[in-house]
Design a protein around this motif. Structure first.
Motif, PDB file in Angstrom:
ATOM      1  N   ARG A  19      -9.569   0.616   7.149  1.00 37.86           N
ATOM      2  CA  ARG A  19      -8.341   1.366   6.857  1.00 37.86           C
ATOM      3  C   ARG A  19      -8.207   2.577   7.771  1.00 37.86           C
ATOM      4  NH1 ARG A  19      -8.445   2.729   0.759  1.00 37.86           N
ATOM      5  NH2 ARG A  19      -6.347   3.536   1.207  1.00 37.86           N
ATOM      6  N   HIS A 316      -2.912 -14.584  -2.546  1.00 32.61           N
ATOM      7  CA  HIS A 316      -2.137 -13.818  -1.574  1.00 32.61           C
ATOM      8  C   HIS A 316      -0.908 -14.609  -1.138  1.00 32.61           C
ATOM      9  CE1 HIS A 316      -1.450 -10.737   1.316  1.00 32.61           C
ATOM     10  NE2 HIS A 316      -1.812 -11.424   2.383  1.00 32.61           N
ATOM     11  N   GLU A 321       0.757 -11.860  -6.523  1.00 34.65           N
ATOM     12  CA  GLU A 321       0.517 -10.485  -6.070  1.00 34.65           C
ATOM     13  C   GLU A 321       1.139  -9.459  -7.017  1.00 34.65           C
ATOM     14  OE1 GLU A 321       1.965 -10.183  -2.102  1.00 34.65           O
ATOM     15  OE2 GLU A 321       0.241 -11.195  -1.217  1.00 34.65           O
ATOM     16  N   TRP A 498       5.806  -6.707   6.552  1.00 33.58           N
ATOM     17  CA  TRP A 498       4.351  -6.795   6.443  1.00 33.58           C
ATOM     18  C   TRP A 498       4.013  -7.417   5.087  1.00 33.58           C
ATOM     19  CZ3 TRP A 498       1.469  -4.899  10.611  1.00 33.58           C
ATOM     20  CH2 TRP A 498       2.211  -4.223  11.581  1.00 33.58           C
ATOM     21  N   THR A 500       2.645  -6.838   2.339  1.00 32.68           N
ATOM     22  CA  THR A 500       2.222  -5.832   1.370  1.00 32.68           C
ATOM     23  C   THR A 500       3.211  -5.827   0.211  1.00 32.68           C
ATOM     24  OG1 THR A 500       3.524  -4.077   2.426  1.00 32.68           O
ATOM     25  CG2 THR A 500       1.274  -4.414   3.238  1.00 32.68           C
ATOM     26  N   HIS A 506       0.921   0.415   4.750  1.00 35.96           N
ATOM     27  CA  HIS A 506       0.518   1.324   3.673  1.00 35.96           C
ATOM     28  C   HIS A 506      -0.670   2.187   4.093  1.00 35.96           C
ATOM     29  CE1 HIS A 506       2.400  -0.482  -0.182  1.00 35.96           C
ATOM     30  NE2 HIS A 506       3.086  -0.894   0.856  1.00 35.96           N
ATOM     31  N   VAL A 509      -3.114   3.587  -1.440  1.00 38.30           N
ATOM     32  CA  VAL A 509      -3.290   2.454  -2.350  1.00 38.30           C
ATOM     33  C   VAL A 509      -3.679   3.009  -3.715  1.00 38.30           C
ATOM     34  CG1 VAL A 509      -4.521   0.320  -2.805  1.00 38.30           C
ATOM     35  CG2 VAL A 509      -4.034   0.965  -0.448  1.00 38.30           C
ATOM     36  N   GLY A 665      -0.683  -7.071  -4.653  1.00 37.17           N
ATOM     37  CA  GLY A 665      -0.172  -6.977  -3.289  1.00 37.17           C
ATOM     38  C   GLY A 665      -1.103  -7.611  -2.280  1.00 37.17           C
ATOM     39  N   GLN A 666      -1.312  -6.871  -1.183  1.00 33.14           N
ATOM     40  CA  GLN A 666      -2.166  -7.413  -0.115  1.00 33.14           C
ATOM     41  C   GLN A 666      -3.617  -7.551  -0.555  1.00 33.14           C
ATOM     42  OE1 GLN A 666      -0.675  -4.467  -0.213  1.00 33.14           O
ATOM     43  NE2 GLN A 666      -1.656  -2.889   1.046  1.00 33.14           N
TER      44      GLN A 666
END
Length: 696
Positions: A19, A316, A321, A498, A500, A506, A509, A665-666
């Motif tokens: 990240r 995913h 998600e 993207w 996400t 992002h 989180v 989400g992701q």
């Protein structure tokens, strides 16, 4: 550009490192730009013709969904490394946290992630899924309703809740072209003790009672030797082969037809046999189809047709998600919510298994390719023309369950199917897939593949020369107009959202477990302080000098992927056997000269090898390049009395809870995408000089 190797993944806080990379390059506007952004290398590779490969690799053309598992958590539980923890996740939590990990262990986190549907867990339940289906039918209930009822009333548990129950042990393991026991397995000595039941050099004490799991069952005596049958398929006599019950000799690259590709290289290559497989050697294709034929013959008597149930995690690029909104952790087992398949727990999907037909199905392309289509990254298309082409190119099956279907009876048929069904190697498929993505995104994309819409790379084409791949939504970069692949250029240049929650990149989180760890935003986290967590691991026998160092296992310097360290040519490049590189200062502190025999040890095991004393090494850190197999010029260790281990004799798995997050989400499961890493770079080792007379 940040070029990232597999070593990034090998630190405990690898997710924070990732990240941080992304934050730096996004703030600089470098992501999705050729020559900039995040570029990975070594150990992160994926298959370029992904859509076709996953159809035949996972039998998606005949049955869906596949039963898949994240290897790190599987081996963490089934090699019983969880029984040797000396600290828990609360030790790593932020002082501003809510105490979510208080009284919990890393094994408890794995079990919770499994029952909430965040991560796959197989075996899934404490009872055979075939029996669960049979019992539900007897009671007149759907399989899902029956399993939910049994879980809610406590008569059924997830297997991750009790990995040492004999009902939940892995019994049969086939290792195909990997050295699991001597190279890949983090915590090799635990594999030897608990999975294989062989001699081991584990020195760790089991977790004291006050630190044991709150939810995962603890058995007084840890099982040793869970496996009934270990089969290895390889062309090298690795450690895994030496411990296997059955070794099936495999053909090498130069004795078979096959495909080679990665996401790092813009070409698809073919393997072509220079000679036929010698002696009893068989190609991978022949090995597995031969096993399938014998399995199908036995299944006529022992299995027949059965209803199976697969526990599928929240996936995913699907509506899963959004299953757990706001990143809130709600556990049905703690009565915080109801157990709802696909929402608060895994989806429960039934599949009709025709076991006697396995071999026939394996030798043909199944009908689901046209009826359900092929799916990648949340989009689905039906490659009808490609299936028709395969029928003409490969021929069709006559009779049996696959009557009229395109044949996959030969290895080149399989390669042809992979190429024909993938957008990266079939321009028509690429355009169709881009058009489906246009419907989802509302932005023009199909023109990215238009210049090669008429291209179809066949296996014969790859035999002539490597072929450049086609721009496809299977990947996030563009090679249109002869560009070189750079990830996320399509997202940046074409405004493709993207993957996400918001469709944007992002930084923040807000999942409960991320907040608990103080990692809502990326930040620096140092390596684990094992000396504080685990205590001093030295022996201090007879006043013998020792030095405690950070122990790293980087990519091998004297071998490459196609030429292993135990190849004679590779051995002649350096000193021939296993070595540890150390600094002159550390060597002097324990009276070691260059090329002396030493022993490195910690609570996980022991390594006996020679020392390479080099000014290139910093004080306090040593290297043992990975893939040093324990059967190669390794003497017996003074400490254990057994042959002195390999690079993973000193490592083990420690699970980071944030790697288990799912349904948000992701942060949702997908094959080869997101899950716990087999980290080992935070490890420490103690080194001392040993007697210079060694015994092999």
């Amino acid at each position: 550009m940040i070029a990232m190797g597999a070593g990034t993944n090998h630190w405990y806080h690898s997710d924070q490192i990732y990240r941080t990379f992304y934050t730096l390059i996004m703030l600089c506007g470098c992501q999705g730009v050729n020559g900039g952004g995040w570029a990975h290398y070594v150990g992160q590779e994926k298959v370029r013709p992904l859509a076709g490969w996953q159809q035949v690799a996972f039998a998606l053309d005949w049955q869906r969904p596949p039963r898949q598992m994240a290897g790190t958590s599987f081996f963490y539980l089934h090699t019983d490394q969880w029984r040797y923890e000396a600290f828990g996740p609360a030790e790593l939590a932020s002082p501003l946290g809510k105490g979510l990990f208080e009284g919990q262990t890393f094994a408890d986190c794995v079990a919770k992630a499994a029952r909430l549907g965040w991560t796959p867990s197989h075996p899934a339940f404490g009872r055979n899924p075939l029996d669960l289906s049979h019992e539900s039918e007897r009671l007149g209930l759907t399989v899902a309703d029956y399993i939910v009822r049994e879980l809610a009333e406590g008569r059924l548990k997830f297997a991750a809740d009790d990995p040492d129950d004999p009902a939940n042990w892995p019994r049969v393991l086939t290792v195909w072209r990997a050295n699991l026991l001597g190279s890949s397995g983090k915590g090799m000595e635990y594999f030897m003790r608990h999975l294989v039941g062989a001699d081991d050099a584990v020195r760790a004490s089991e977790t004291p009672e006050r630190l044991r799991p709150a939810e995962v069952s603890w058995h007084a005596d840890a099982p040793r030797g869970k496996l009934d049958l270990l089969t290895a398929i390889d062309f090298r006599m690795t450690s895994t082969c030496t411990y296997a019950d059955v070794v099936l000799p495999a053909a090498t690259w130069y004795e078979k037809h096959d495909l080679s590709s990665t996401d790092m290289h813009p070409f698809v290559h073919s393997f072509n046999p220079a000679i036929a497989p010698p002696w009893e050697t068989r190609t991978d294709f022949d090995v597995f189809t031969g096993i399938a034929r014998e399995f199908s013959r036995l299944a006529e008597v022992h299995l027949g047709k059965r209803t199976d149930v697969v526990a599928v995690p929240l996936l995913h690029d699907t509506p899963d998600e959004l299953a757990q909104p706001g990143g809130a952790v709600r556990d049905w087992a703690a009565r915080e919510c109801d157990p709802v398949p696909g929402v608060t727990m895994p989806k429960l999907v039934t599949i009709e298994r025709d076991y006697p037909a396995v071999a026939q199905r394996m030798a043909a392309l199944g009908p689901l390719v046209e009826t359900l289509g092929t799916s990648v990254k949340g989009i689905t298309w039906k490659p009808t023309e490609a299936v028709g082409y395969l029928g003409r190119a490969n021929g069709t099956v006559r009779g049996g369950v696959a009557d009229g279907r395109p044949s996959l009876a030969r290895d080149i048929h399989l390669a042809e199917a992979i190429l024909a069904l993938s957008g990266t190697t079939n321009g028509e498929v690429a355009v169709a897939a881009w058009r489906e993505l246009e419907k989802r995104t509302g932005v023009p994309l199909a023109d990215l593949a238009a210049e090669r819409a008429g291209d179809k790379i066949t296996f014969a084409d790859t035999q002539v020369q490597p072929r450049a791949v086609i721009t496809s939504p299977e990947w996030s970069g563009s090679e249109t107009g002869g560009r070189r692949y750079s990830p996320f250029t399509v997202n940046v240049e074409r405004k493709k959202p993207w993957h996400t929650l918001t469709g944007r990149m992002h930084f923040f989180v807000d999942h409960d477990w991320m907040l608990e760890l103080g990692e809502a935003l990326p930040g620096y986290r140092p390596p684990l302080d094992y000396r504080r967590h685990l205590g001093d691991q030295g022996l201090a026998e007879g006043g013998r000098p020792e030095v405690t160092v950070r122990y790293l296992t980087p990519h091998s310097k004297w071998s490459i992927h196609s030429e292993y360290q135990d190849n004679l040519h590779m051995l002649r490049l350096f000193r021939g056997g296993p070595v540890i590189w150390m600094s002159p200062q550390d060597a002097e502190a324990i009276g070691v000269a260059d090329n002396d025999w030493i022993e490195a040890f910690n609570r996980n095991g022991v390594v006996a090898c020679r020392a390479v004393v080099s000014h290139r090494m910093p004080k306090g850190t040593v290297y043992m390049y990975h893939a040093k197999d324990r059967h190669l010029m390794t003497p017996k260790a003074e400490i254990s009395g057994w042959h002195g281990g390999g690079d993973n004799s000193l490592t083990r798995v420690t699970i980071k809870p944030s790697h288990l997050i799912g349904g948000y989400g992701q942060f949702s499961y997908a094959f080869n995408y997101y899950g716990p890493t087999g980290n080992q770079r935070d490890e420490i080792a103690v080194i001392r000089r040993r007697a210079q007379e060694v015994e092999f």
